[in-house]
Scaffold this motif. Sequence first.
Motif, short mmCIF file in Angstrom:
data_model
loop_
_atom_site.label_atom_id
_atom_site.label_comp_id
_atom_site.label_asym_id
_atom_site.label_seq_id
_atom_site.Cartn_x
_atom_site.Cartn_y
_atom_site.Cartn_z
N GLN A 117 0.80 -1.24 0.06
CA GLN A 117 -0.41 -0.40 0.11
C GLN A 117 1.05 0.78 0.03
N THR A 118 1.85 1.16 1.04
CA THR A 118 2.51 2.55 0.72
C THR A 118 3.50 2.57 -0.33
N HIS A 119 3.80 1.57 -1.26
CA HIS A 119 4.20 1.87 -2.42
C HIS A 119 3.34 1.77 -4.30
N TYR A 120 2.59 0.87 -4.07
CA TYR A 120 1.79 0.97 -4.92
C TYR A 120 2.12 2.37 -5.59
N PRO A 121 1.34 3.52 -4.57
CA PRO A 121 0.63 5.04 -5.73
C PRO A 121 2.44 5.18 -6.76
N ASN A 122 3.16 4.97 -6.11
CA ASN A 122 4.51 5.11 -6.80
C ASN A 122 5.00 4.49 -8.37
N PHE A 123 4.12 3.26 -8.08
CA PHE A 123 4.62 2.46 -9.27
C PHE A 123 3.61 2.55 -10.14
N PHE A 124 1.50 2.79 -9.67
CA PHE A 124 0.87 2.77 -10.76
C PHE A 124 1.53 3.17 -11.93
N GLU A 160 -6.21 2.23 -13.76
CA GLU A 160 -7.09 2.89 -13.21
C GLU A 160 -6.91 2.62 -11.82
N TYR A 161 -6.18 3.14 -10.94
CA TYR A 161 -5.71 2.97 -9.88
C TYR A 161 -6.60 4.29 -8.64
N ILE A 162 -7.06 3.85 -7.97
CA ILE A 162 -8.04 5.36 -7.58
C ILE A 162 -7.74 4.99 -5.99
N ILE A 216 -8.08 4.15 1.53
CA ILE A 216 -7.82 3.13 0.64
C ILE A 216 -8.53 3.32 -0.37
N GLY A 217 -7.03 2.57 -1.57
CA GLY A 217 -8.01 2.35 -3.17
C GLY A 217 -8.21 1.46 -3.94
N GLN A 218 -8.20 0.75 -5.24
CA GLN A 218 -8.46 0.32 -6.01
C GLN A 218 -8.10 0.46 -7.06
N VAL A 219 -7.59 -0.68 -7.48
CA VAL A 219 -7.43 -0.72 -9.27
C VAL A 219 -7.85 -1.61 -9.61
#
Length: 366
Positions: free
Chosen positions: A67-74, A86-88, A141-144
Amino acid sequence: MSNCLVIGGGVSGMLTALHLQAEGLTVTLIEKNVLGQESSWAGGGILSPLYPWRYPECVKQLAHWSQTHYPNFFEDLYQRTKIDPEYIRNGFLILDTAEMEQAQAWAAQYNVPMEQLNNKSLGEIEPELGEYDTALWFPDIGQVRNPRLMKSLRKDLELAGIEVKEHHPVTKICSRHNKVYGVETEQGDFGADYVVVTAGAWSGELLASLGVEANIRPIRGQMIMFEAQPGLVSRIVLANNHYVIPRRDGHVLVGSTIEDAGFKKVTTLTALEDLKYLAFNVIPRLADYTVVHQWAGLRPGSPSGIPYIGQHPNIEGLFINAGHFRNGIVLGLASAQLLTDLVLQREPILDPEPYHINAARGELII
């Protein structure tokens, strides 16, 4: 000849292959059918375990790292591939509040923003929600969107120069003198110094051929999708172990069942009716819209939902990254990084012991 063969082209396999290739290994990804078409495609893409406080600490730690690293990864993935996963970050609304103290303790431990909402504020957060008086609200919390993530990762494999062999069912993992040296497939043999099993629900059977006991078996999940208007539902909503997930284009997913049905990846009328009933209770206005799709996937069930990540203790060069149950997406990034650390014999991101094949686990979750 590749340095490394990765068996299984779901999210775990693709992320693992990308991580290993980025570290200088030459990777070939071998898939029995088509990349990203099994449970990684079929899931809802919630970037959190359901009721995360219920899981063992080692699962929570994997989820938190991802969760910490996914935003930059996406964001980086989108920039490289031009395919939007479509990360939201649209928030997670949990309508079951009996475990308030456990939820608060988990949120405090991992610094996760959390609020308890009453009836009025619930209506402001999700206007079309049914008759609920209180809920737990996790705004970060988000989704993809799973299918789009699979397309983006596939493109990334191509850009990274990773060789992909689809329609290559592996029939045997080959070892000699307790050291792996490749695999046999129905289309030919492949040699390598490392073999990583990331074959989802099929991992247990594949490892069993080597006398390796990994308690992984298929647990079927069925989902349905409504074609609704954008904005009808805004948040991810969880109630009674089932969820409602809105997509950007107005489609709304509802899932999922938990069925011990072997490898029968079929849909049933009973599941359709049960999921519709749940959907109408949570978001009554969904009754005005049509179910346009129903599908099933086979999750890799494992004891306590703890994945197997690491090297086999008796077979040099054989690694496992499988058994993520319902959490393949949210645990995927951390699992791939941890596995890569172990292959390269460097300091791992997390203590690997809880994921070892011989580590103590609880009961198989179904």
